[in-house]
Design an enzyme around this catalytic site. Structure first.
Site: not given
Ligand code: DAK
Length: 261
Positions: A67, A112, A115, A135
């Site tokens: 997400a 997400g 998921e 998360e």
């Molecule tokens: N959201 C927004 N932007 C994201 C993103 C994300 N999840 N993942 C990556 N990006 C963006 C980065 O900010 C970066 O943007 P700029 O800085 O270039 O503008 C660009 O994508 C490239 O990412 P990185 O520079 O970080 O690339 P790396 O190769 O260094 O790293 C990575 C790749 C996938 C390991 C890293 O980007 C990362 O850790 N991303 C976050 C992964 C993550 O934690 N995903 C889970 C998100 S939480 C709910 C509803 C839904 C959910 C939960 C609750 N409710 C409403 C209750 C679901 C939650 C999630 O999915």
């Protein structure tokens, strides 16, 4: 066909392809993308020319990196709940599309994204794909069905380990756990998904759809109710031309020519 800002869509000879297309944000799911996906799922559900759907991500790196954290960051509790409910509704709709859906996971499938892949029927991963539910490292829990679909797919103990540790696993480990059906070379991912789609499409369309419904509905029932559901679905097959053709072809020792009727 509506234009989408965050999705690419094609339907070629019955195999539809949805490409999540925010590569600069690693295809992170923001509200706009989810709304577009919601509308597109409705279009596909109503389009009888679509027989199988392939869902993938654009760019080299990600299927979906989760997400959109920058959008979620400032949400209140009430907004968080409505975001989760909307996402859950979209994912449930995807899971219950009449047509089979194959996720072709080309890179990160985190939060997400993992998921979303689990809401598809079949998952094929590139060897470069990575999976996880990060998360708890962000102070939240999965909100799009991860606490429910992950244990159903890989079992309670293994799901809890992934959920509690937020560990990221590679495609081989995802395969070992049963999270994905198959692992391929990156350059072969879409052709493997396409071949599987063609394989499914060559079968009796209603029988495939009824299998999908029986598995999905049955897993939410006790065994006796699921078996009863199966008997009903089995009976319905006998109202189709493809059942007549399939069995006649067997008796006549030839390949069936299914018509999807
Ligand atoms: N959201 C927004 N932007 C994201 C993103 C994300 N999840 N993942 C990556 N990006 C963006 C980065 O900010 C970066 O943007 P700029 O800085 O270039 O503008 C660009 O994508 C490239 O990412 P990185 O520079 O970080 O690339 P790396 O190769 O260094 O790293 C990575 C790749 C996938 C390991 C890293 O980007 C990362 O850790 N991303 C976050 C992964 C993550 O934690 N995903 C889970 C998100 S939480 C709910 C509803 C839904 C959910 C939960 C609750 N409710 C409403 C209750 C679901 C939650 C999630 O999915």
């Amino acid at each position: 066909m509506a234009e989408y800002s965050n999705l690419l869509y094609s339907n070629y000879q019955g195999i539809a392809r949805i490409t999540l297309n925010r590569p600069k944000a690693l295809n992170a799911l923001n509200s706009e993308l989810l709304s577009e996906l919601n509308s597109l799922i409705d279009v596909i559900a109503a389009d009888e020319s679509v027989k199988v759907v392939i869902l993938t991500g654009s760019g080299e790196k990600a299927f979906v990196a989760g997400a959109d954290i920058s959008e979620m960051q400032s949400k209140s509790a009430i907004e968080g709940r409505s975001f989760a409910k909307f996402g859950q509704q979209v994912f449930n709709k995807l899971e219950n599309l009449p047509q089979p859906v194959i996720a072709a996971i080309n890179g990160f499938a985190l939060g997400g994204g993992c998921e979303l892949a689990m809401a598809c029927d079949i998952r094929i991963a590139s060897v470069k794909a990575k999976f996880g539910q990060p998360e708890v490292g962000l102070g939240i829990i999965p909100g799009f069905g991860g606490t429910q679909r992950l244990p159903r797919l890989i079992g309670k103990g293994r799901a809890k380990e992934l959920l509690f540790t937020a560990d990221i696993i590679n495609a081989q480990e995802a395969y070992r756990l049963g999270l994905v059906n198959n692992v391929t070379a990156p350059e072969e991912l879409l052709s493997v998904a396409q071949a599987m789609a063609e394989n499914i499409m060559a079968k009796a369309e209603y029988a495939v759809k009824l299998c999908k419904a029986a598995v999905n509905e049955g897993l939410d029932m006790d065994l006796d109710s699921g078996i009863a559901y199966e008997a009903e679905a089995f009976g319905i097959c006998f109202a189709t031309a493809d059942q007549k053709e399939g069995m006649t072809a067997f008796v006549e020792k030839r390949k069936p020519a299914f018509t999807g009727k």
